[in-house]
Design a protein around this motif. Structure first.
Motif, short mmCIF file in Angstrom:
data_model
loop_
_atom_site.label_atom_id
_atom_site.label_comp_id
_atom_site.label_asym_id
_atom_site.label_seq_id
_atom_site.Cartn_x
_atom_site.Cartn_y
_atom_site.Cartn_z
N SER A 10 0.86 -1.19 0.00
CA SER A 10 0.00 0.00 0.00
C SER A 10 0.89 1.24 0.00
O SER A 10 2.08 1.16 0.31
CB SER A 10 -0.89 0.00 1.24
N LYS B 208 -7.31 1.92 0.67
CA LYS B 208 -7.36 0.96 -0.44
C LYS B 208 -7.88 1.65 -1.71
O LYS B 208 -7.28 1.56 -2.78
CB LYS B 208 -8.26 -0.22 -0.06
N ASP B 211 -5.47 4.30 -3.12
CA ASP B 211 -4.37 3.69 -3.90
C ASP B 211 -4.84 3.22 -5.27
O ASP B 211 -4.15 3.40 -6.27
CB ASP B 211 -3.75 2.51 -3.12
#
Lengths: 225, 256
Positions: A10, B208, B211
């Motif tokens: 990430s 999440k 990204d």
């Protein structure tokens, strides 16, 4: 371990790896500088220091392994982040305001890191290789470590590259030090200004400390006697 | 008496649509120093329309600095060179007679240009939909102040909630990172009692999506904080980093 993969791939995880490996390298540099200062106390002091490291060789080898992986992850991850971050802005600005809203140090981490990497390869080739791989037995007998270092510090281009790399190392550390704290989530108005000051002081001490050695031996050193 | 008008040369980014290649077009304008930047563009558009030319597309809504719609990059700075204002609050008296002004759209892969100076910022909506909310039961409205909130937490949460989601942080960041925006949203909920139940799932879900949308990573240059029209602090990014690491390493919630 799926969660761990998600984490390190990430955007935040990659930052975290940079900070974690960077912190280890920050500590390593302190120890490296303290050891190198023995150069100023003459051949016996420096050769003695290298011999001491020889005595605890197994421990040193383990630390070197950790160090190597820290470098590899720091460099690999840094290049990866740089490439990905480039892709995040395919069309760049005609007029860039970043000189006014960021520091030079924070903007140039990739450039300073790249020069430090070139220096690192050369540095390992000259000192690490000669101390460890290139006929170490002969070296150990004749205590020639000091002469090797001083020899390299007589070559003008080596000294020049060394000093340039150390200035850029200072740039890199000045941003990297405080940046690591921010990435770990340690940002507080009570102590963050102090962390930034300590980071700048640390960067100056490292840059001046390491750069002083080639400068001293190139300009002021008059021989062993 | 009316103030002397300023003669300015504008270099404005014109782009037909998201698939075409844009370029800068020069416009000479005469404008009152009392006009706002957007009023100057309005005047220019009136002129263009009168000449049967295509007007310049730019976004604006409230024109009082609270909606976050009017993002332009002026001379390299999102919302112009002055601190803590939106483009609509920028006035022409801050420019010199004869000056050349470059006007560009926010530039990021995650903010594709729709036309001219207008970009698609729906990525921010997708991030919010992923977790920028609290779940509450329906029913009668709860009594005010029934949940005690310490003053410092309330103040800090409010500072984070001042984020208008304009995207200047993304535009300013050399990596086109959205972390100041996302961290502001995570902080204003995470600092309050009502935000606690979903705190650690929220941070994972929002990051999440962030990204996936192609925003860059933060390298702590703090350009976002310097350019933010609401002065959102990067301490929020530190809080987000803490929450994310904690969520990943200690939370028992199912994988996100």
């Amino acid at each position: 371990m799926g969660w761990f993969n998600t984490f390190i791939n990430s955007s935040l995880g990659k930052k975290f790896i940079m900070a974690l490996t960077g912190s280890f390298l920050i500590i390593f540099l302190i120890i490296h500088l303290i050891g190198n200062i023995t150069l100023y106390f003459g051949p016996d002091a420096f050769n003695g220091y290298v011999k001491t490291l020889d005595v605890i060789k197994p421990l040193i080898r383990i630390i070197e392994l950790v160090l190597l992986s820290a470098f590899i992850f720091h460099i690999f991850n840094g290049v990866r982040l740089w490439l990905e971050n480039k892709q995040a802005r395919p069309v760049t600005y005609k007029v860039n305001g970043s000189p006014e809203n960021t520091t030079l140090f924070s903007r140039t981490m990739f450039v300073s890191g790249s020069v430090i990497f070139i220096f690192l390869v050369l540095h390992l080739g000259t000192f690490f290789w000669r101390f460890n791989v290139h006929d170490p037995q002969q070296l150990a007998d004749s205590h020639q470590y000091y002469d090797i270092v001083v020899g390299f510090f007589q070559i003008w281009w080596y000294v020049l590259l060394y000093v340039i790399a150390m200035i850029l190392l200072g740039f890199h550390l000045n941003h990297g030090f405080q940046s690591a704290f921010q990435t770990f989530g340690w940002n507080h108005k009570k102590y963050t200004p102090l962390i930034k000051k300590i980071g700048t002081a640390y960067a100056i001490i490292m840059a001046v400390g390491f750069a002083s050695m080639p400068i001293y031996f190139f300009f002021f050193y008059g021989g062993n006697q | 008496m009316e103030a002397k008008k300023l003669n300015l040369k504008l270099k404005i980014w014109r782009q037909k649509n998201s698939n075409s290649v844009g370029s800068f077009v020069d416009y000479d304008v005469q404008v009152s120093p009392d006009a706002s930047f957007l009023e100057m563009l309005d005047e220019l558009n009136n002129r263009l329309e009168a000449n049967n030319e295509e007007p310049i597309v730019f976004e604006s809504d409230c024109r009082e600095g609270i909606c976050g719609t009017c993002g332009l990059v002026i001379n390299g700075h999102p919302h112009g060179p002055l601190p803590k204002i939106a483009t609509c609050q920028l006035h022409m008296r801050n420019f010199k007679d004869g000056e050349t002004i470059w006007v560009e759209p926010f530039r990021a892969k995650a903010f594709p240009v729709i036309k001219d100076l207008m970009v698609d910022r729906s990525g921010f909506d997708k991030i919010l939909q992923a977790g920028g909310y609290i779940s509450v039961n329906t029913g009668g409205a709860p009594d005010a102040n029934s949940i005690p909130v310490p003053k410092d937490a309330a103040s800090e949460a409010f500072d984070a909630a001042a984020c208008i989601g304009c995207g200047a942080c993304v535009a300013a960041c050399k990596n086109a990172s959205a972390m100041l925006f996302v961290s502001a949203k995570i902080s204003h909920l995470g600092l309050l009692p009502q935000g606690q139940p979903e705190r650690y799932i929220r941070v994972q879900r929002m990051i999440k999506v962030m990204d996936e949308l192609g925003f860059g990573s933060c390298t702590n240059t703090y350009a976002c904080e310097a350019e933010c029209p609401k002065g959102i602090s990067v301490t929020n990014i530190a809080r987000m980093n803490r929450d994310y690491v904690r969520a990943k390493f200690t939370s028992k919630i199912a994988e996100v």
